[in-house]
Design a protein around this motif. Sequence first.
Motif, mmCIF file in Angstrom:
data_model
loop_
_atom_site.group_PDB
_atom_site.id
_atom_site.type_symbol
_atom_site.label_atom_id
_atom_site.label_comp_id
_atom_site.label_asym_id
_atom_site.label_seq_id
_atom_site.Cartn_x
_atom_site.Cartn_y
_atom_site.Cartn_z
ATOM 1 N N PHE A 100 0.831 -1.184 0.000
ATOM 2 C CA PHE A 100 0.000 0.000 0.000
ATOM 3 C C PHE A 100 0.872 1.242 0.000
ATOM 4 O O PHE A 100 1.846 1.317 0.731
ATOM 5 C CB PHE A 100 -0.854 -0.033 1.274
ATOM 6 N N GLY A 101 0.516 2.172 -0.822
ATOM 7 C CA GLY A 101 1.281 3.408 -0.868
ATOM 8 C C GLY A 101 0.467 4.543 -0.288
ATOM 9 O O GLY A 101 -0.721 4.672 -0.566
ATOM 10 N N TYR A 102 1.083 5.343 0.506
ATOM 11 C CA TYR A 102 0.379 6.487 1.086
ATOM 12 C C TYR A 102 0.747 7.731 0.301
ATOM 13 O O TYR A 102 1.839 8.265 0.443
ATOM 14 C CB TYR A 102 0.765 6.653 2.557
ATOM 15 N N ILE A 103 -0.187 8.155 -0.510
ATOM 16 C CA ILE A 103 0.156 9.225 -1.437
ATOM 17 C C ILE A 103 -0.424 10.556 -0.972
ATOM 18 O O ILE A 103 -0.206 11.590 -1.591
ATOM 19 C CB ILE A 103 -0.311 8.839 -2.860
ATOM 20 N N GLY A 104 -1.168 10.522 0.139
ATOM 21 C CA GLY A 104 -1.768 11.756 0.644
ATOM 22 C C GLY A 104 -0.748 12.850 0.873
ATOM 23 O O GLY A 104 -0.988 14.024 0.584
ATOM 24 N N LEU A 105 0.420 12.455 1.400
ATOM 25 C CA LEU A 105 1.431 13.479 1.658
ATOM 26 C C LEU A 105 1.944 14.072 0.357
ATOM 27 O O LEU A 105 2.389 15.220 0.306
ATOM 28 C CB LEU A 105 2.587 12.885 2.468
ATOM 29 N N GLY A 106 1.867 13.269 -0.701
ATOM 30 C CA GLY A 106 2.251 13.807 -1.997
ATOM 31 C C GLY A 106 1.292 14.901 -2.419
ATOM 32 O O GLY A 106 1.708 15.955 -2.921
ATOM 33 N N GLN A 107 0.009 14.665 -2.184
ATOM 34 C CA GLN A 107 -0.974 15.708 -2.505
ATOM 35 C C GLN A 107 -0.797 16.916 -1.582
ATOM 36 O O GLN A 107 -1.077 18.046 -1.956
ATOM 37 C CB GLN A 107 -2.400 15.154 -2.380
ATOM 38 N N TYR A 108 -0.321 16.650 -0.379
ATOM 39 C CA TYR A 108 -0.063 17.758 0.542
ATOM 40 C C TYR A 108 0.991 18.677 -0.052
ATOM 41 O O TYR A 108 0.851 19.907 -0.065
ATOM 42 C CB TYR A 108 0.376 17.165 1.876
ATOM 43 N N LEU A 109 2.069 18.065 -0.563
ATOM 44 C CA LEU A 109 3.118 18.875 -1.185
ATOM 45 C C LEU A 109 2.603 19.566 -2.439
ATOM 46 O O LEU A 109 2.939 20.730 -2.700
ATOM 47 C CB LEU A 109 4.329 17.991 -1.516
ATOM 48 N N ASN A 110 1.768 18.830 -3.201
ATOM 49 C CA ASN A 110 1.120 19.468 -4.355
ATOM 50 C C ASN A 110 0.417 20.739 -3.914
ATOM 51 O O ASN A 110 0.506 21.789 -4.542
ATOM 52 C CB ASN A 110 0.054 18.531 -4.968
ATOM 53 N N GLY A 111 -0.309 20.610 -2.785
ATOM 54 C CA GLY A 111 -1.098 21.731 -2.294
ATOM 55 C C GLY A 111 -0.228 22.911 -1.914
ATOM 56 O O GLY A 111 -0.577 24.074 -2.169
ATOM 57 N N ILE A 112 0.910 22.616 -1.312
ATOM 58 C CA ILE A 112 1.804 23.715 -0.906
ATOM 59 C C ILE A 112 2.242 24.491 -2.142
ATOM 60 O O ILE A 112 2.183 25.734 -2.181
ATOM 61 C CB ILE A 112 3.028 23.156 -0.150
ATOM 62 N N VAL A 113 2.676 23.769 -3.154
ATOM 63 C CA VAL A 113 3.133 24.452 -4.373
ATOM 64 C C VAL A 113 1.973 25.209 -5.011
ATOM 65 O O VAL A 113 2.122 26.359 -5.428
ATOM 66 C CB VAL A 113 3.713 23.414 -5.357
ATOM 67 N N ALA A 114 0.798 24.554 -5.056
ATOM 68 C CA ALA A 114 -0.370 25.217 -5.654
ATOM 69 C C ALA A 114 -0.711 26.488 -4.897
ATOM 70 O O ALA A 114 -1.078 27.506 -5.497
ATOM 71 C CB ALA A 114 -1.557 24.255 -5.655
ATOM 72 N N GLY A 115 -0.598 26.410 -3.580
ATOM 73 C CA GLY A 115 -0.911 27.577 -2.772
ATOM 74 C C GLY A 115 -0.037 28.767 -3.113
ATOM 75 O O GLY A 115 -0.487 29.912 -3.131
ATOM 76 N N HIS A 116 1.227 28.506 -3.386
ATOM 77 C CA HIS A 116 2.126 29.593 -3.750
ATOM 78 C C HIS A 116 1.787 30.166 -5.116
ATOM 79 O O HIS A 116 1.866 31.360 -5.355
ATOM 80 C CB HIS A 116 3.572 29.085 -3.786
ATOM 81 N N VAL A 117 1.443 29.277 -6.035
ATOM 82 C CA VAL A 117 1.312 29.698 -7.442
ATOM 83 C C VAL A 117 -0.029 30.367 -7.717
ATOM 84 O O VAL A 117 -0.130 31.241 -8.564
ATOM 85 C CB VAL A 117 1.499 28.464 -8.362
ATOM 86 N N SER A 118 -1.056 29.932 -6.984
ATOM 87 C CA SER A 118 -2.387 30.424 -7.318
ATOM 88 C C SER A 118 -2.526 31.906 -7.033
ATOM 89 O O SER A 118 -2.168 32.387 -5.970
ATOM 90 C CB SER A 118 -3.429 29.648 -6.505
ATOM 91 N N LYS A 119 -3.081 32.622 -8.031
ATOM 92 C CA LYS A 119 -3.279 34.054 -7.813
ATOM 93 C C LYS A 119 -4.694 34.337 -7.341
ATOM 94 O O LYS A 119 -4.957 35.312 -6.659
ATOM 95 C CB LYS A 119 -3.010 34.823 -9.120
ATOM 96 N N THR A 120 -5.647 33.521 -7.757
ATOM 97 C CA THR A 120 -7.030 33.761 -7.377
ATOM 98 C C THR A 120 -7.370 33.124 -6.038
ATOM 99 O O THR A 120 -8.464 33.305 -5.524
ATOM 100 C CB THR A 120 -7.984 33.165 -8.420
ATOM 101 N N LYS A 121 -6.436 32.355 -5.500
ATOM 102 C CA LYS A 121 -6.633 31.652 -4.231
ATOM 103 C C LYS A 121 -7.756 30.630 -4.309
ATOM 104 O O LYS A 121 -8.351 30.275 -3.307
ATOM 105 C CB LYS A 121 -6.937 32.654 -3.089
ATOM 106 N N LYS A 122 -8.046 30.187 -5.531
ATOM 107 C CA LYS A 122 -9.074 29.163 -5.675
ATOM 108 C C LYS A 122 -8.449 27.977 -6.387
ATOM 109 O O LYS A 122 -7.857 28.113 -7.462
ATOM 110 C CB LYS A 122 -10.257 29.682 -6.502
#
Lengths: 376, 370, 304
Positions: free
Chosen positions: B140-162
């Motif tokens: 079993f692979g736990y990929i949630g933390l991968g999405q967490y990191l995705n979210g961090i990067v997305a949070g920085h890049v997003s201009k509309t905050k959505k």
Amino acid sequence: MVVFSAVADRDAEAYVQSPAAESALDRSYPLRRALEALLVPLMALVLAAGAFSLFLLFLEKSPVDFFALVWRGAFGNWFSFQNTLQRAAPLLLTALCVALPAHLGLVVIGGEGAVVLGGLAGAAAALPFLGAPPVIVQLAMGLAGVMAGAAWIGLAGWLRARRGINETISSLLLAYVALAVFNHIVEGPLRDPLSLNKPSTAPIGDVNMLATLPGTDVHPGLAFGIIACLAFWVLIYRTSFGFSCCVTGGNIRAAKLQGLPVARLIIIACALGGACAGLAGVIEVAAVHGNANASLAAGYGYSGILIAFLARHNPLAIMPMALLVGGITASGGLVQRRLNVPDATVLVLQGMIFLSILTSETFYGRMRWFQPRGAV
Amino acid sequence: MAFDGFSRRKLLEGTAAAAVAGTLPAQLAFAKDLVVGFIYVGPKDDYGYNQAHAEGAAIVKSMSGIKVLEEEKVAETLDVQKTMQSMIELDGATLLFPTSFGYFDPHMLRVAEKYPKIEFRHCGGLWTKGKHPANTGSYFGYIGLGQYLNGIVAGHVSKTKKLGFVAAKPIPQVLQNVNSFTLGARTVDPSITTQVIFTGEWSLPVKEAEAANSLADQGIDVITVHVDGPKVAMETAERRGIYCCGYHANQQKLAPKGYLTGAEWNWASVYRSFVEKAQKGEPLPNFVRGGLAEGFVKMSPYGPAVPEAARKQADAVKAQILKGGYSVFKGPLKDNRGREVVASGKAFVETAIELESMDYLVEGVVGSTA
Amino acid sequence: MDQFSTVAVALLAGSLRVSTPFLFVSIGECLTEKAGRINLGNEGALVLGAMLAYATSYETGSPWLGLLAAMLGGAALGAIHGAVCGLARVNDIAMGIAVMLGGTGIAFFFGKPYVQPSAPLLPTIPLGFWSDASQVRSALDVSPLFFLGIGLALALAWIFRNTRAGLKVRIVGDSADAAKAMGLPIGRIRLLSTVIGSGLAGTGGAFLSLCYPASWNEGLSSGQGLVAVALVVFARWNPLNCIYAALLFGAAGALGPSLQTIGISKGYYLFYAAPYVLTLVMMILTVTPGRSLRGMPGELSLVR
């Protein structure tokens, strides 16, 4: 020269009327007709195999290897044969869903909807009876599934009989609607909270599941399917109900003129067909999954269409055709692995067989040798 | 191709052996090689879930002394039971990897009971000691933390905050990803929201495209997915000119400008370790699981649009994750309906059993599970 | 944007996008059925067209060549259907299913290597350039195929009404006896209608793979070809109505995701079933027993 002597005339009359007029050739007509029913589809299959072999050669794969693998994967040993039987089992019932209404001239292609709703109804019906003896639970499931399937296709029949809506289109649309309703219910109201990552209804419990047929690895769906095919063959070809259906299928206006209750026949035939498909769904739940989930929609209904047409809607012929299609599908995995061809290969083969057999329809009644020899 | 030298004689030999031997594997067919079977529920080249497994299988193929069998698009019904049996009986497989979640119960379990000498390892986390036979197991692979990191990067890049999330079904594994993505983004800016759209099926290209377009219409400028084949959503995002984060496999090629990073499976190491042990004849572990820290999951390289600040933060968090024991779901945590779902003082690591029955969407996610 | 206009724009966008394959397939099927033959194999033509368009576009770099390939592929499938159905005693509904199976099988078979790569797509016309809202702009980002489809529908309607060729097709479809009396080559007209109709279905498929969702894989079609047959009945065999019906279906298809974006997400499966329910309801409302469907060609095997 006297050509038309009274004696000659009398002799001629006597000759025509005497039993000797039935020459030995004519007595074999029923046999020849049976042969025609066998040889024409056989030729069609051979032609399809030939065309497919050309297809394979074009792809630089060996047709000999292919068919050897199909044989091995479908019938070559006991394991493969059971695999084939297993796959044919639900197809017997879903093919009946198409074949029965076809005798009335209806083309019903929405069996898939009846299968999933039958399975859902069966799984749901088991729940209030859990804890009762397995026979009761299974009976409840079977009844619920059969009625659900019958109601669904019967609806299409009703729309046709009472509103004149084409049953091909309506049964197809109903199938899509059934699938959507099924998904909604399985993932919503009836969802088992413990079935976390694969939404399903609550399990019916191992004790209520159908055991495999003794000595084999095949579930009782096969037995049900065979019994259903035999029973419906008797119904269509040996009862007055069946006869009425065929008359209606031949010429609906003539049937109405004769006073046949055409609307009722249509609805009943569709309901019976739907009952078969619903039964297939319940058996999938009771013998394989133990609950209703998204894997129930596995395309059995659509394969049933193919088999019904291949068998020309004759319930007896459905059995060998289901074996054929089941066998091809069963060997699909082996072919995929050994010849490194995509699994769509089997689809192409099925398409060609279907095409070939449908085209061969045009040859019935065209070849002189199979026709009755007239006395004149 | 693996079976070029396979003569008809061997075919007949194998058949006879299988018929005679009954349930024993036909080892005459592939005498010295270890035969490993992979079963996929969809096509191998879907740029997603199945491809991730197929890439792992490809690594196994390159190992010596191994014959790999693959079958794709096997439905989660009796079909997969028959496929497994066919691989065992007709091809002599002794190690099988049925990779789709729905293969486990009842299908793999039934077949495992019939063939106690064959080893089965399932991708999913369901194996329980004592409840399931010893010749089965889970990885079993736990990929949630991968999405967490995705979210961090997305949070920085997003201009509309959505942000947007195209999801298949509201099951715990998917919800965990949605929540992790959102929580990661909110560490950058707590006002960020994620809109989730459920398509209802694991693979519906038209719906996924429609969902991606709907999200973009809302002014969302970064999306990610949890569907079997992310290709459509990634390409749609690129065409709309918004950013995307990948999942399952690396989709950088599909979105050269907009791809930020992605959470990918790294099954190769898992498969390699299983197969090596099998080759040496060592007993195979029954329950293997891991996330980023154990190398089961990896992150795609950053795309061109990721700013330096995002990289720094994401790398820093990743370093912490790699030490092990990192938890994303820690209290106090509310869901998007206002209920408290994690009490203050509690923290769940990625392997916590409580997370496997997740049925909520955290605060900041727009959408509902039903 | 407030919720109502969000959904409205999304429905409009969906209408323009998702309706185009429906449009092409229904016009093609309309032509075929006007000539008295029903072709369920359009689903196979759609999928095959999608695959051929994508593959050709990828191999040659020109999406327009891909479009052409899709038309030809669909036409070829239609030729098979038409030729075999022209033989006596062949059930054209069953034949259509066979062609659907075969076409889909061939498409999946040869399409395997094209799932991964990205092919050049057909360009779109940005009609929304006047708006500031990106949502409106992307909603009005229409493919030229959409206009082609509308143009074809209008042309077909005009042909049926005003030209000799259209009259011939209608006679062949309405009454084989009348056609024979006039000496029309029934077989040839039906074959040609089937071939052209199938070619149009192939074009609809090209739209799927080269415009929206602009990808090739095996789940691309969700039965659009089959639903288009129902669409034609719904449209009473009038090409103009086919336009409205296709737009309606496109909007219904976009309902599910757009409703979720404004927060209505209960029962999304039921929303996805909306187009099919819509067709059923329309059929129930507009068909009454005894009186056959107005506009239905007399020779169609839907009549029994």
